[in-house]
Design an enzyme around this catalytic site. Structure first.
Site, PDB file in Angstrom:
ATOM      1  N   SER A   6      34.604  29.156  26.011  1.00 55.01           N
ATOM      2  CA  SER A   6      35.576  28.886  27.341  1.00 55.01           C
ATOM      3  C   SER A   6      35.813  27.156  27.444  1.00 55.01           C
ATOM      4  O   SER A   6      34.848  26.731  27.917  1.00 55.01           O
ATOM      5  CB  SER A   6      35.068  29.503  28.689  1.00 55.01           C
ATOM      6  N   HIS A  31      38.863  30.183  24.303  1.00 52.25           N
ATOM      7  CA  HIS A  31      39.314  31.025  25.641  1.00 52.25           C
ATOM      8  C   HIS A  31      39.643  29.997  26.619  1.00 52.25           C
ATOM      9  O   HIS A  31      38.885  28.871  26.869  1.00 52.25           O
ATOM     10  CB  HIS A  31      37.822  31.965  26.090  1.00 52.25           C
ATOM     11  N   ASP A  33      41.049  29.302  30.578  1.00 48.73           N
ATOM     12  CA  ASP A  33      40.942  30.066  31.858  1.00 48.73           C
ATOM     13  C   ASP A  33      42.241  29.548  32.659  1.00 48.73           C
ATOM     14  O   ASP A  33      42.054  28.228  33.060  1.00 48.73           O
ATOM     15  CB  ASP A  33      39.605  29.917  32.493  1.00 48.73           C
ATOM     16  N   MET A  35      43.685  29.537  36.384  1.00 52.02           N
ATOM     17  CA  MET A  35      43.391  29.798  37.680  1.00 52.02           C
ATOM     18  C   MET A  35      44.584  29.222  38.639  1.00 52.02           C
ATOM     19  O   MET A  35      44.828  27.933  38.518  1.00 52.02           O
ATOM     20  CB  MET A  35      42.053  29.357  38.204  1.00 52.02           C
ATOM     21  N   HIS A  64      42.991  33.577  29.573  1.00 52.46           N
ATOM     22  CA  HIS A  64      42.680  34.619  30.669  1.00 52.46           C
ATOM     23  C   HIS A  64      43.470  34.274  32.009  1.00 52.46           C
ATOM     24  O   HIS A  64      43.078  33.066  32.623  1.00 52.46           O
ATOM     25  CB  HIS A  64      41.301  34.449  30.704  1.00 52.46           C
ATOM     26  N   MET A  66      44.008  34.210  35.812  1.00 52.83           N
ATOM     27  CA  MET A  66      43.424  34.574  37.088  1.00 52.83           C
ATOM     28  C   MET A  66      44.433  34.108  37.908  1.00 52.83           C
ATOM     29  O   MET A  66      44.132  32.901  38.898  1.00 52.83           O
ATOM     30  CB  MET A  66      42.042  33.824  37.276  1.00 52.83           C
ATOM     31  N   MET A 135      34.462  41.136  33.302  1.00 56.73           N
ATOM     32  CA  MET A 135      33.885  40.102  34.137  1.00 56.73           C
ATOM     33  C   MET A 135      32.516  40.304  34.324  1.00 56.73           C
ATOM     34  O   MET A 135      32.089  41.524  34.974  1.00 56.73           O
ATOM     35  CB  MET A 135      34.512  39.677  35.245  1.00 56.73           C
ATOM     36  N   ASP A 173      32.780  38.258  29.763  1.00 57.02           N
ATOM     37  CA  ASP A 173      32.840  36.838  30.228  1.00 57.02           C
ATOM     38  C   ASP A 173      32.168  36.398  31.393  1.00 57.02           C
ATOM     39  O   ASP A 173      32.236  37.049  32.531  1.00 57.02           O
ATOM     40  CB  ASP A 173      34.408  36.666  30.569  1.00 57.02           C
TER      41      ASP A 173
HETATM   42  C1  DX5 Z   1      34.999  32.333  34.996  1.00 58.05           C
HETATM   43  C2  DX5 Z   1      35.741  32.414  33.602  1.00 58.05           C
HETATM   44  C3  DX5 Z   1      34.931  32.161  32.602  1.00 58.05           C
HETATM   45  C4  DX5 Z   1      34.014  30.956  32.684  1.00 58.05           C
HETATM   46  C5  DX5 Z   1      32.862  31.219  31.686  1.00 58.05           C
HETATM   47  O1  DX5 Z   1      35.961  32.805  36.052  1.00 58.05           O
HETATM   48  O2  DX5 Z   1      36.469  33.236  33.298  1.00 58.05           O
HETATM   49  O3  DX5 Z   1      35.458  32.150  31.231  1.00 58.05           O
HETATM   50  O4  DX5 Z   1      34.555  29.752  31.955  1.00 58.05           O
HETATM   51  O5  DX5 Z   1      31.820  30.282  31.728  1.00 58.05           O
HETATM   52  P1  DX5 Z   1      30.138  30.662  31.662  1.00 58.05           P
HETATM   53  O6  DX5 Z   1      30.238  31.002  30.344  1.00 58.05           O
HETATM   54  O7  DX5 Z   1      29.608  29.232  31.896  1.00 58.05           O
HETATM   55  O8  DX5 Z   1      29.689  31.637  32.556  1.00 58.05           O
HETATM   56 ZN    ZN Z   2      37.548  33.529  31.341  1.00 55.73          ZN
END
Ligand code: DX5
Ligand code: ZN
Length: 213
Positions: A6, A31, A33, A35, A64, A66, A135, A173
Site C-alpha cells: 500500500s 495498492h 488507498d 479516501m 481501494h 474509501m 478489512m 488489508d
Molecule cells: C487502511 C488502508 C490500508 C493501509 C494498510 O484504510 O486501506 O491499505 O494502508 O496499511 P498497514 O499495512 O500499515 O496496516
Molecule cells: Zn487499502
C-alpha cells in the site's frame, strides 16, 4: 500469495521512486488507498497523484476506494486503467449496477468488507466479482493493529467463494506482517495488502519475499 504494497505508507516526497522500487522488488500489484474525508476520517490522493503513481508503476494498480460517491470516483480513475477497483459495500446502494459499470470499463470489480460486515452481505454478488477485500483494520489509516477475529470471517468467506465462484480472489488489508501471513494463507487469503510492514523494512525485497508464501 500475491503481494500488494500500500503506497499510503510510502515517502510521498519521493513517491515515484518508492513506487518504482516496490515494483522492482517484486510486488504483484500496487495498492492505492483513495479516501475522501467523509466515508473515512482521512483524506488521501486524487487523480493527479494516482496518475503519477500509474506512470511510475510497472505492476498493475489495485485501487481501494474509501469514499461516499463510488460511481464518481470510478469514472475519475477508469482512464488510468487499473487492474482492480474495489468499493465498500457499506457505502453502495446499487452494488450490482456498479460492478457492471466497472467491468464495462475493462476493470476487474472488487468489493470491500469492513471489519463488522459479514460475508453474507455479498453472498449474491460473489458470482459477479473478481475479488473480495476483507478489512482487518478499520479503514482510514496505515499502521494499525490486525483485528484477529477477521480470520473466522475469511474462513466463512472462503466457503462461500469456493462454492459460488472459485475464481474470485480473497484479499486482506490492514496490519499484515510476516508474523500473521501464514495464518492468513491457511484461512484462505490469496492477496495481501501491506503498507507499513513493507515501507518500514530496510529492504522492500526482503519484506515482499517474506509475504510471498
Ligand atoms: C487502511 C488502508 C490500508 C493501509 C494498510 O484504510 O486501506 O491499505 O494502508 O496499511 P498497514 O499495512 O500499515 O496496516
Ligand atoms: Zn487499502
Amino acid at each position: 500469495m500475491l503481494v500488494a504494497p500500500s503506497v499510503l505508507s510510502a515517502d510521498f516526497g519521493n513517491l515515484a521512486r518508492d513506487v518504482k522500487a516496490i515494483c522492482e522488488a517484486g510486488c504483484d500489484l500496487v495498492h492505492v488507498d483513495v479516501m475522501d474525508g467523509h466515508f473515512v476520517p482521512n483524506l488521501t490522493i486524487g487523480p493527479v497523484v494516482v496518475s503519477a503513481i500509474a506512470k511510475a508503476a510497472t505492476k498493475p494498480l489495485d485501487i481501494h476506494l474509501m469514499v461516499q460517491n463510488n460511481t464518481f470516483f470510478v469514472e475519475l480513475f477508469a482512464p488510468l486503467k487499473p487492474e482492480y477497483i474495489s468499493f465498500h459495500i457499506e457505502e453502495e446502494k446499487n452494488p450490482h449496477r456498479l460492478i457492471q459499470k466497472i467491468r464495462s470499463l475493462g476493470i476487474k470489480p472488487a468489493i470491500v468488507l469492513n471489519p463488522h460486515t459479514p460475508p453474507e452481505a455479498i453472498e449474491y454478488l460473489i458470482e459477479d466479482l473478481d475479488m473480495v477485500l476483507v478489512m482487518s483494520v478499520n479503514p482510514g489509516f496505515g499502521g494499525q493493529s490486525f483485528i484477529p477475529n477477521v480470520v473466522k470471517k475469511i474462513q466463512r468467506l472462503k466457503e462461500l467463494r469456493d462454492v459460488i465462484n472459485p475464481n474470485c480472489l480473497i484479499e486482506i488489508d490492514g496490519g499484515v506482517t510476516n508474523e500473521n501471513i501464514e495464518m492468513l494463507k491457511d484461512a484462505g487469503v490469496d492477496v495481501c495488502v501491506a503498507g507499513s510492514y513493507v515501507f518500514k523494512h530496510d529492504s522492500f525485497k526482503d519484506a515482499i519475499d517474506s509475504l510471498h508464501i
